[in-house]
Each structure stands twice: as C-alpha cells, then as structure tokens.
Design a protein around this motif. Structure first.
Motif, PDB file in Angstrom:
ATOM      1  N   ALA A 145       0.908  -1.196   0.094  1.00 10.41           N
ATOM      2  CA  ALA A 145       0.019  -0.047   0.185  1.00 10.41           C
ATOM      3  C   ALA A 145       0.706   1.158   0.054  1.00 10.41           C
ATOM      4  N   LEU A 146       0.828   1.961  -1.188  1.00  5.79           N
ATOM      5  CA  LEU A 146       1.852   3.078  -1.124  1.00  5.79           C
ATOM      6  C   LEU A 146       0.652   4.238  -1.477  1.00  5.79           C
ATOM      7  N   SER A 147       1.434   5.520  -0.936  1.00  3.87           N
ATOM      8  CA  SER A 147       0.544   6.814  -1.199  1.00  3.87           C
ATOM      9  C   SER A 147       0.729   7.203  -2.613  1.00  3.87           C
ATOM     10  N   ALA A 148       0.032   8.264  -2.929  1.00  2.00           N
ATOM     11  CA  ALA A 148       0.180   8.588  -4.361  1.00  2.00           C
ATOM     12  C   ALA A 148       1.535   9.150  -4.597  1.00  2.00           C
ATOM     13  N   TYR A 149       2.125   9.960  -3.530  1.00  2.00           N
ATOM     14  CA  TYR A 149       3.703  10.381  -3.944  1.00  2.00           C
ATOM     15  C   TYR A 149       4.601   9.309  -3.843  1.00  2.00           C
ATOM     16  N   GLU A 150       4.558   8.311  -2.935  1.00  4.45           N
ATOM     17  CA  GLU A 150       5.329   7.455  -2.803  1.00  4.45           C
ATOM     18  C   GLU A 150       5.386   6.284  -4.051  1.00  4.45           C
TER      19      GLU A 150
ATOM     20  N   GLU B  57       7.106  20.766   1.523  1.00  3.26           N
ATOM     21  CA  GLU B  57       8.229  21.104   2.814  1.00  3.26           C
ATOM     22  C   GLU B  57       9.439  20.670   2.213  1.00  3.26           C
ATOM     23  N   SER B  58      10.524  21.214   2.812  1.00  2.17           N
ATOM     24  CA  SER B  58      11.842  21.111   2.252  1.00  2.17           C
ATOM     25  C   SER B  58      12.067  19.818   2.390  1.00  2.17           C
ATOM     26  N   ASN B  59      11.877  19.151   3.471  1.00  3.24           N
ATOM     27  CA  ASN B  59      12.349  17.518   3.574  1.00  3.24           C
ATOM     28  C   ASN B  59      11.468  16.447   3.348  1.00  3.24           C
ATOM     29  N   SER B  60      10.159  16.820   2.310  1.00  3.06           N
ATOM     30  CA  SER B  60       9.311  16.022   2.129  1.00  3.06           C
ATOM     31  C   SER B  60       9.729  14.991   1.159  1.00  3.06           C
ATOM     32  N   LEU B  61      10.587  15.043   0.110  1.00  2.00           N
ATOM     33  CA  LEU B  61      11.166  13.976  -0.248  1.00  2.00           C
ATOM     34  C   LEU B  61      12.073  12.983   0.575  1.00  2.00           C
ATOM     35  N   GLN B  62      12.671  13.360   1.558  1.00  2.00           N
ATOM     36  CA  GLN B  62      13.490  12.645   2.381  1.00  2.00           C
ATOM     37  C   GLN B  62      12.383  11.734   3.116  1.00  2.00           C
ATOM     38  N   VAL B  63      11.370  12.248   3.546  1.00  6.10           N
ATOM     39  CA  VAL B  63      10.379  11.708   4.333  1.00  6.10           C
ATOM     40  C   VAL B  63       9.419  10.465   3.491  1.00  6.10           C
TER      41      VAL B  63
ATOM     42  N   LEU C  32       9.475   4.796   1.736  1.00  7.13           N
ATOM     43  CA  LEU C  32       9.513   3.671   0.950  1.00  7.13           C
ATOM     44  C   LEU C  32      10.439   2.545   1.437  1.00  7.13           C
ATOM     45  N   ARG C  33      11.505   3.192   2.073  1.00  4.76           N
ATOM     46  CA  ARG C  33      12.426   1.996   2.644  1.00  4.76           C
ATOM     47  C   ARG C  33      12.025   1.277   3.764  1.00  4.76           C
ATOM     48  N   SER C  34      11.018   1.443   4.450  1.00  7.96           N
ATOM     49  CA  SER C  34      10.251   0.952   5.562  1.00  7.96           C
ATOM     50  C   SER C  34       9.419  -0.175   4.569  1.00  7.96           C
ATOM     51  N   LYS C  35       9.150   0.105   3.651  1.00 12.35           N
ATOM     52  CA  LYS C  35       8.083  -0.694   2.983  1.00 12.35           C
ATOM     53  C   LYS C  35       8.791  -2.056   2.074  1.00 12.35           C
ATOM     54  N   LEU C  36      10.097  -1.389   1.629  1.00 13.16           N
ATOM     55  CA  LEU C  36      10.608  -2.223   0.402  1.00 13.16           C
ATOM     56  C   LEU C  36      11.903  -2.917   1.100  1.00 13.16           C
ATOM     57  N   GLY C  37      12.362  -2.260   2.191  1.00 11.90           N
ATOM     58  CA  GLY C  37      13.604  -2.665   2.931  1.00 11.90           C
ATOM     59  C   GLY C  37      14.571  -1.474   2.806  1.00 11.90           C
ATOM     60  N   ALA C  38      15.281  -1.202   3.657  1.00 10.32           N
ATOM     61  CA  ALA C  38      16.339   0.043   3.803  1.00 10.32           C
ATOM     62  C   ALA C  38      17.340  -0.188   2.696  1.00 10.32           C
ATOM     63  N   GLU C  39      17.810  -1.258   2.322  1.00 14.97           N
ATOM     64  CA  GLU C  39      18.964  -1.573   1.400  1.00 14.97           C
ATOM     65  C   GLU C  39      18.391  -1.298   0.077  1.00 14.97           C
ATOM     66  N   ARG C  40      17.224  -1.108  -0.174  1.00 15.91           N
ATOM     67  CA  ARG C  40      16.635  -1.383  -1.848  1.00 15.91           C
ATOM     68  C   ARG C  40      17.237   0.189  -2.263  1.00 15.91           C
ATOM     69  N   ILE C  41      16.702   1.279  -1.567  1.00 11.00           N
ATOM     70  CA  ILE C  41      17.015   2.691  -2.159  1.00 11.00           C
ATOM     71  C   ILE C  41      18.148   3.231  -1.389  1.00 11.00           C
ATOM     72  N   VAL C  42      19.341   3.307  -2.619  1.00 12.87           N
ATOM     73  CA  VAL C  42      20.685   3.567  -2.092  1.00 12.87           C
ATOM     74  C   VAL C  42      20.635   5.338  -2.271  1.00 12.87           C
ATOM     75  N   THR C  43      21.276   5.932  -0.957  1.00 15.18           N
ATOM     76  CA  THR C  43      21.528   7.297  -1.261  1.00 15.18           C
ATOM     77  C   THR C  43      23.191   7.428  -1.854  1.00 15.18           C
TER      78      THR C  43
END
Length: 218
Positions: free
Chosen positions: A149-154, A186-192, A197-208
């Motif tokens: 279940a993802l939000s529209a922005y996610e 908000e300035s940090n909206s993308l980070q949120v 997404l990391r909490s739903k997919l796994g933290a290792e899936r999206i690399v900074t």
C-alpha cells in the motif's frame, strides 16, 4: 508521470489538470504558444498534451521548434475533429498521437501510458526491479507476491526510480516529478517519502548516492 499541457481553453485546461492530478499525474499547464516554445529546454516531461490553436504561436510552430531543437518528448495533439489537415501535418512533423475534443479522460490516460511505454521501450504497463513489480495502469506495487500500500507520492517516487534501475536520480529530478512547477510542500518532503519507501521495501533497496541523489538497487 509528469505531463505538460499546452491549452488556451480555460475550462478544458482546468478539467484536464484536475482529472490527471486525481489519477496521480504531476501536471504543469501553459496557455500561450510562446511560453511553450522553450518549456522543454529547462524541464523534463514524460509527455506533452498540445492544442494546435494557441494564441501568439500556433501548436504547429511550437511542435516544429521542439523537434528542430532536438526535443523528442512524446507529444499528444488535441484536435477539434478527426483527420483534419492540421492534425495530419502535426503527425508528419513529429507528433506521436492525437485525441479528438471533447476528451474522454480514461482514453487520454491510456494514450499517455502508451506514449510513455513506447518512449521508454516497455511493452506494457509493468515495471520490475528484482522482486519489486509496479503496474502503471492499475497503480499497484508488489514485493514478491505481497501487494504494498503506497501513497500517491510514494508511488511516483518509486515509479521514477524503477524507470531507471541502477541509475541515480537527483533530488531536483525527483521533486520535479512529484510537484512540477508548484514546488513541494516542505523542504524535507522527499526525504520523508524515501524513508517511508525504505520501511516498506527494505532499507537497502534505495541507496543514497552522496552528491547525486538516490538509486534503486535490486
């Protein structure tokens, strides 16, 4: 998907914007042909909806300028009637598709998805990266056989990353995909969104990627 609409009819333009945004698209809207001439130089869009009868500079002139300038963003023409000479000329000048006014929103969205698939070399609405699958048409995401279940922005962030698996997307690119010219809340909206997404997919899936942005890892 980020869409540019170039349409001077205020009622039609507002209706198109509202309908597409409700369906999860990011939409920017211009009403004058002269404004549209250089719209593709500074911003990236997945597709353009272009009316031919525009004040200041016709849709045909805008399209000709884009193609001669090397901009090959898919263009869907809005035409008042099927098979008119201007529409045929627009297709010959490099337009990719056309729809007849009044526009059925569901048909319009399906045509946009076709253009986007064609431009990115995808045979259908499905994207995959490892065991992550995404369906643009139904706006659904699976991790293995489990639906997420993802939000529209996610969904928009994940879609953008899955279109370019293994490649980095900058914060600016992702924010433009999310909010268009309106800017983020908000300035940090993308980070949120990345955190969720990391909490739903796994933290290792999206690399900074330091100094570059984010990358989806299979």
């Amino acid at each position: 998907m980020r869409i540019l609409i170039v349409e001077d009819d205020m009622i039609l333009g507002e209706g198109l914007c509202e309908g597409l945004r409700l369906s999860g698209y990011t939409v920017d809207w211009l009403t004058y042909g002269e404004e549209a001439l250089h719209a593709l130089e500074a911003d990236a869009f997945d597709a353009v909806i272009l009316d031919l009868a525009l004040p200041g500079c016709s849709g045909l002139e805008v399209l000709t300028h884009w193609r001669r300038s090397g901009h090959y963003t898919p263009v869907l023409i809005l035409t008042a009637r099927e098979g008119n000479d201007e529409c045929i000329r627009a297709l010959d000048l490099g337009a990719d598709e056309h729809v007849v006014k009044p526009v059925d929103t569901e048909v319009l969205e399906a045509r946009l998805r076709v253009l986007h698939r064609r431009a990115n070399g995808h045979p259908d609405n499905r994207l995959s990266c490892g065991d992550i699958s995404l369906d643009r048409g139904d706006r659904m995401v699976w991790l293995g056989d489990r639906e997420l279940a993802l939000s529209a922005y996610e969904f928009l962030v994940l879609e953008a990353l899955m279109e370019r698996p293994g490649r980095s997307l900058s914060r600016e690119q992702l924010e433009a995909r999310l909010y268009g010219w309106e800017g983020g809340p908000e300035s940090n909206s993308l980070q949120v969104l990345i955190h969720k997404l990391r909490s739903k997919l796994g933290a290792e899936r999206i690399v900074t990627v330091r100094g570059m942005g984010y990358r989806l890892h299979a």
